[in-house]
Write a protein that holds these residues in place. Structure first.
Motif, short mmCIF file in Angstrom:
data_model
loop_
_atom_site.label_atom_id
_atom_site.label_comp_id
_atom_site.label_asym_id
_atom_site.label_seq_id
_atom_site.Cartn_x
_atom_site.Cartn_y
_atom_site.Cartn_z
N LEU A 313 -3.92 4.82 10.63
CA LEU A 313 -3.21 5.27 11.82
C LEU A 313 -2.63 4.12 12.64
N GLY A 314 -2.49 2.96 12.03
CA GLY A 314 -1.94 1.81 12.75
C GLY A 314 -3.03 1.10 13.54
N SER A 315 -3.33 1.62 14.71
CA SER A 315 -4.35 1.00 15.55
C SER A 315 -5.76 1.29 15.06
N LEU A 316 -5.89 2.22 14.12
CA LEU A 316 -7.20 2.69 13.66
C LEU A 316 -7.09 3.14 12.22
N THR A 317 -8.12 2.83 11.44
CA THR A 317 -8.23 3.40 10.09
C THR A 317 -9.49 4.27 10.05
N ARG A 332 -12.51 2.44 12.00
CA ARG A 332 -12.41 0.99 12.07
C ARG A 332 -11.15 0.60 12.84
N PRO A 333 -11.29 0.02 14.04
CA PRO A 333 -10.10 -0.37 14.81
C PRO A 333 -9.40 -1.55 14.15
N ALA A 334 -8.07 -1.61 14.30
CA ALA A 334 -7.28 -2.73 13.78
C ALA A 334 -7.27 -3.82 14.83
N SER A 335 -8.25 -4.68 14.79
CA SER A 335 -8.41 -5.70 15.83
C SER A 335 -7.68 -7.00 15.48
N ARG A 336 -7.12 -7.09 14.27
CA ARG A 336 -6.38 -8.29 13.89
C ARG A 336 -5.37 -7.92 12.82
N PHE A 337 -4.45 -8.85 12.52
CA PHE A 337 -3.40 -8.62 11.53
C PHE A 337 -4.04 -8.48 10.14
N LEU A 338 -3.73 -7.38 9.44
CA LEU A 338 -4.47 -7.05 8.23
C LEU A 338 -3.63 -7.07 6.95
#
Length: 391
Positions: A313-317, A332-338
């Motif tokens: 979901l962009g900001s969240l997986t 799992r939040p997207a806290s850094r470039f992945l």
């Protein structure tokens, strides 16, 4: 504690349906207080009793130390905003706002002054001469708020006030309601079935089910430390696991058995005893997910499973991990470039871990608790649903 608005042992039945069952609660002066629960839980009945539209079968309501239980609605310093707005279609915005003071016989100069204040408060000065049919839904709602506030109530009651608005308008009105409450400083009692609205606005929340109050607390207390399985399931997303207390450890921790898991350590907030059957409640965002087994650490639990589904979901997986018969939701939040990372994906073997402080043991004892574990898949572990448990 400021016992400003008090319900004392209030009960109300409609035929065989008990809408309020011996409800007692205290609301503080100036508080934004929400009654939250599913349809039919009794929240609107309590609001109508407070407004004077219904009489309780037993119990009483006190406002600022005065028993108002038997007073007519117009004798209470309470105003209600309904979902339908109930504006007069033939009157302008300013005339709608002025209606109450005119009926009360206020001097004309005072009415003009107070109407101008209300128009400024709800940011409708430039709409003062329009009729309601020319306004947007959000503007109509603000007119209803101004019309209620101009009467200087001690309590403003809001009955699902945003339900008729679309998503963007609801989000904007949440901010505006909060700002209006901060500016006028009176007590707001807000009825909603929408947990997001209640969590966003409230100083405290009473979560209701079947005419009873399950828990009262701040949004953080309700979310982070639910006292019952109903509250844990109704507020946000959660995972439920069936377990049993097998050992009391030092520092108020306990060891549990959960079928298909290694032994689990959990903070024993509810002081349960060895042998007690429990639901273990863990929010999806409290889990950590990785391909490698985490290093052992005090009170950290870990279990291995396989990824059954993934939604990015962009900001969240969002992951759903199969462990034995459980389908576990892990956010799992997207806290850094992945983009440079090799992402966890469908069918991968993974480890999920969590600290014992991030889970809660809730005693298994009621019929409603049992139904939580028997709920349909869209409510317990479906990718479009509310967390996870057994399918």
């Amino acid at each position: 504690m400021d016992d400003f608005l008090v319900f004392e042992n209030v009960s109300k039945s409609f035929g065989k349906v008990r809408a309020a069952a011996d409800v007692s609660l205290t609301i503080r002066r100036g508080e934004f207080f929400s009654l939250l629960g599913p349809s039919g839980c009794g929240k609107t009945t309590l609001l109508r009793i407070l407004a004077g539209f219904e009489s309780p079968d037993s119990g009483r309501v006190l406002l600022n130390g005065r028993d108002i239980t038997q007073l007519a609605p117009n004798e209470r310093k309470v105003n209600t905003i309904f979902q339908s707005y109930a504006l007069f279609p033939h009157l302008t915005v300013a005339q709608n706002i002025a209606f109450g003071p005119q009926i009360a016989g206020w001097p004309r100069a005072q009415i003009r002054e107070e109407v101008d204040k209300m128009l400024h408060l709800v940011q409708l000065t430039d709409q003062a001469h329009k009729r309601p049919d020319l306004l947007s839904g959000g503007q109509k709602q603000r007119v209803a708020i101004a019309r209620a506030l101009i009467n200087k109530p001690q309590v403003l009651l809001l009955d699902e006030p945003l339900a008729a608005l679309d998503l963007k308008l609801r989000q904007r009105m949440l901010i505006e309601l909060d700002l209006i409450h901060d500016e006028v400083g009176i007590t707001f009692v807000y009825v909603t079935h929408d947990q997001g609205e209640a969590m966003s606005l409230s100083d405290r929340i009473a979560v209701m089910d079947k005419g009873r109050i399950e828990q009262i607390g701040t949004p953080a207390q309700i979310y982070e430390a639910p006292r019952t399985s109903f509250v844990a399931a109704f507020i946000g997303d959660t995972n439920f696991f069936e377990g049993q207390v097998v050992e009391l450890l030092g520092g108020d921790y306990s060891r549990l058995t959960v079928e298909g898991f290694p032994s689990v350590e959990c903070f024993n907030d509810n002081k349960l005893n060895v042998g007690d059957l429990v639901y273990l409640s863990i929010r999806p965002e409290k889990f950590r997910i990785s391909r490698e087994r985490p290093e052992p650490a005090p009170h950290v639990n870990a279990v291995q499973g396989r990824v059954a589904d993934v939604i990015y979901l962009g900001s969240l997986t969002k992951y759903w991990v199969r462990v034995q018969d459980y389908r576990i939701a892990v956010w799992r939040p997207a806290s850094r470039f992945l983009l440079d990372e090799n992402p966890i994906t469908w069918n991968d073997e993974v480890w999920i871990s969590w600290h014992g402080d991030d889970s809660f043991m809730l005693e298994r004892y009621s019929e409603s608790d049992e139904k939580l574990m028997e709920a349909p898949p869209e409510q317990v572990g479906d990718p479009n649903g509310h967390g996870a448990a057994k399918p």
